[in-house]
Scaffold this motif. Structure first.
Motif, PDB file in Angstrom:
ATOM      1  N   ALA A  33     -45.896 -12.031 -14.454  1.00 44.85           N
ATOM      2  CA  ALA A  33     -46.215 -12.286 -13.122  1.00 44.85           C
ATOM      3  C   ALA A  33     -45.423 -11.415 -12.258  1.00 44.85           C
ATOM      4  O   ALA A  33     -45.939 -10.813 -11.402  1.00 44.85           O
ATOM      5  N   SER A  34     -43.980 -11.583 -12.476  1.00 43.93           N
ATOM      6  CA  SER A  34     -43.142 -10.799 -11.307  1.00 43.93           C
ATOM      7  C   SER A  34     -43.324  -9.519 -11.869  1.00 43.93           C
ATOM      8  O   SER A  34     -42.977  -8.662 -10.820  1.00 43.93           O
ATOM      9  N   GLU A  35     -43.887  -8.966 -12.708  1.00 44.27           N
ATOM     10  CA  GLU A  35     -43.664  -7.456 -13.291  1.00 44.27           C
ATOM     11  C   GLU A  35     -45.375  -6.816 -12.639  1.00 44.27           C
ATOM     12  O   GLU A  35     -45.321  -5.764 -12.793  1.00 44.27           O
ATOM     13  N   GLY A  36     -46.069  -7.820 -12.309  1.00 50.70           N
ATOM     14  CA  GLY A  36     -47.442  -7.509 -11.595  1.00 50.70           C
ATOM     15  C   GLY A  36     -48.525  -7.648 -12.948  1.00 50.70           C
ATOM     16  O   GLY A  36     -49.462  -7.075 -12.730  1.00 50.70           O
ATOM     17  N   ASN A  37     -48.041  -8.051 -13.920  1.00 49.79           N
ATOM     18  CA  ASN A  37     -49.146  -8.449 -15.026  1.00 49.79           C
ATOM     19  C   ASN A  37     -49.554  -9.721 -15.008  1.00 49.79           C
ATOM     20  O   ASN A  37     -48.830 -10.694 -15.999  1.00 49.79           O
ATOM     21  N   ALA A  38     -50.554 -10.386 -14.151  1.00 50.70           N
ATOM     22  CA  ALA A  38     -50.961 -11.783 -14.108  1.00 50.70           C
ATOM     23  C   ALA A  38     -51.612 -12.047 -15.480  1.00 50.70           C
ATOM     24  O   ALA A  38     -51.447 -13.253 -16.020  1.00 50.70           O
ATOM     25  N   ARG A  39     -52.546 -11.198 -16.027  1.00 49.63           N
ATOM     26  CA  ARG A  39     -53.286 -11.292 -17.244  1.00 49.63           C
ATOM     27  C   ARG A  39     -53.050 -10.664 -18.194  1.00 49.63           C
ATOM     28  O   ARG A  39     -53.045  -9.383 -18.042  1.00 49.63           O
ATOM     29  N   PRO A  40     -52.820 -11.084 -19.504  1.00 50.51           N
ATOM     30  CA  PRO A  40     -52.515 -10.452 -20.671  1.00 50.51           C
ATOM     31  C   PRO A  40     -53.619  -9.358 -21.207  1.00 50.51           C
ATOM     32  O   PRO A  40     -54.846  -9.911 -20.860  1.00 50.51           O
ATOM     33  N   GLU A  41     -53.600  -8.468 -21.830  1.00 49.89           N
ATOM     34  CA  GLU A  41     -54.844  -7.773 -22.344  1.00 49.89           C
ATOM     35  C   GLU A  41     -55.310  -8.661 -23.587  1.00 49.89           C
ATOM     36  O   GLU A  41     -54.640  -9.222 -24.007  1.00 49.89           O
ATOM     37  N   ASP A  42     -56.446  -8.118 -24.098  1.00 55.18           N
ATOM     38  CA  ASP A  42     -56.992  -8.945 -25.174  1.00 55.18           C
ATOM     39  C   ASP A  42     -56.831  -8.355 -26.290  1.00 55.18           C
ATOM     40  O   ASP A  42     -57.249  -9.027 -27.442  1.00 55.18           O
ATOM     41  N   MET A  43     -56.440  -7.126 -26.453  1.00 53.45           N
ATOM     42  CA  MET A  43     -55.786  -6.429 -27.427  1.00 53.45           C
ATOM     43  C   MET A  43     -54.561  -6.011 -27.100  1.00 53.45           C
ATOM     44  O   MET A  43     -54.295  -5.060 -26.273  1.00 53.45           O
ATOM     45  N   ILE A  44     -53.571  -6.333 -28.079  1.00 54.87           N
ATOM     46  CA  ILE A  44     -51.974  -5.967 -27.806  1.00 54.87           C
ATOM     47  C   ILE A  44     -51.530  -5.131 -29.058  1.00 54.87           C
ATOM     48  O   ILE A  44     -51.536  -5.725 -30.129  1.00 54.87           O
TER      49      ILE A  44
END
Length: 388
Positions: A282-293
């Motif tokens: 969240a601090s890096e601006g990625n509130a939600r993770p991707e559904d495929m990593i």
């Protein structure tokens, strides 16, 4: 020949505690070895005369040598307190190198002579009207009915009836308990084969048509053309580029491994709690993770010359069936591992909803804290436990 039964006379004298002496041709003597008669109740009896006591191993007497002599029976009683070795030594010193009562049979002889047992199966019954010594061949008679009776007795002796063996119920139960405690021995071959049946019918089905065409072409002497067309070759090339293995994890927010911390855990071998990973993202601006990593695992290969070669293996991580469906209809064929929290609801939308069936097809990993108690639910799931 005397009509006195030597075996019975010896028993009566022993029970009455009468003195038993020896005699030879010159009269009374003190040694059994030099004596020719044993004097029982003032009656001299030849010491070598056969008694009615059958020798060990003889079932049907046909001659006098099948019976113990009076001397052998008397020595068995006289040396009843001697040890086995001493008893056989004394028997040989008294002239009985063979024909003495065995050590195992001696107790039965002594018990019968002293009256502790009334009957003995090895003693032939005494016929009161007969004075014929035991083992003497029968005299021929002219009585007609005796011949059929004797033939019938010989036939019965020649063909003894066999009694059906019936196992003891207690012995049967003991054998059952022993079998329950048996441990099956396993060698390296049985361990390598495993306990799961391998079904290769799908492989046979795939190659059946190809093998058929190859056989037909070899019969005709023509080289078989490639089975795949140009379009199929392009499709296979595209599949080869995109055919990366897939790892599925639990979508539960309380799971130790989630889409927030799975990449760092599998790619960098660093465990970070899901909450800390979510805060950092969240601090890096990625509130939600991707559904495929996608993750990359570095592999180092050293050849025979010592040269090191590094390669990177690519994997995809998903936490839902919806994300998995984006890989195509054959996505489940690419799933190589499922990470579980030990909750069976995770597998309901899966291709194999039963845990035992699921982990028969793919690798299973159960992740938990190191101080958590053992989870009894996963005992039969065929999963590897990973403690954090």
């Amino acid at each position: 020949m005397t009509s006195t039964d030597s075996l019975l006379s010896l028993r009566q004298a022993i029970k009455a505690k009468e003195p038993i002496t020896y005699s030879d041709s010159n009269g009374p003597c003190s040694s059994l070895l030099t004596a020719t008669h044993i004097v029982v109740s003032s009656i001299p009896l030849p010491k070598s005369s056969p008694t009615r006591y059958l020798k060990t191993g003889v079932t049907t007497a046909s001659e006098p040598s099948d019976f113990f002599s009076l001397e052998a029976v008397y020595l068995a009683w006289l040396l009843k307190d001697a040890g086995g070795a001493e008893y056989m030594k004394q028997a040989r010193e008294n002239g009985l190198a063979v024909g003495f009562v065995s050590v195992t049979e001696r107790k039965n002889v002594v018990d019968w002579l002293e009256g502790r047992t009334l009957e003995n199966s090895r003693i032939v019954s005494l016929a009161s009207e007969s004075t014929t010594p035991p083992g003497t061949p029968p005299r021929p008679t002219n009585t007609a009915p005796s011949a059929p009776r004797r033939a019938q007795a010989e036939q019965m002796a020649a063909t003894p009836s066999k009694r059906r063996y019936v196992a003891d119920a207690q012995d049967v139960e003991v054998v059952k308990k022993i079998k329950q405690g048996e441990v099956e021995l396993r060698d390296r071959n049985t361990v390598l084969r495993g306990i799961k049946p391998n079904n290769f019918s799908s492989v046979r089905t795939v190659y059946a048509e190809k093998l058929k065409k190859m056989k037909e072409a070899s019969k005709n002497g023509v080289v078989a053309p490639p089975v795949t067309s140009t379009a199929d070759a392009k499709l296979l090339a595209r599949k080869a580029r995109n055919n990366f293995p897939i790892i599925m994890i639990s979508s539960s927010p309380t799971a130790l491994i989630t889409m927030h911390n799975v990449k760092r855990f599998l790619q960098e071998s660093t465990f970070e709690t899901s909450q800390d990973a979510r805060t950092r993202a969240a601090s890096e601006g990625n509130a939600r993770p991707e559904d495929m990593i996608p993750i990359y695992r570095k592999r180092t290969h050293i050849d025979s010359s010592g040269k090191e070669t590094e390669t990177h293996a690519k994997y995809f991580i998903v936490d839902s069936v919806e994300a998995l469906s984006k890989f195509g209809a054959d996505a489940w064929d690419r799933v190589v591992c499922v990470m579980t929290t030990g909750q069976a609801w995770q597998f309901r939308p899966y291709k194999w909803s039963e845990p035992i069936q699921l982990f028969h097809h793919v690798k299973g990993v159960y992740v938990s804290w190191a101080n958590d108690p053992p989870n009894t639910k996963i005992k039969d799931w065929n999963v590897m436990e990973l403690k954090a």
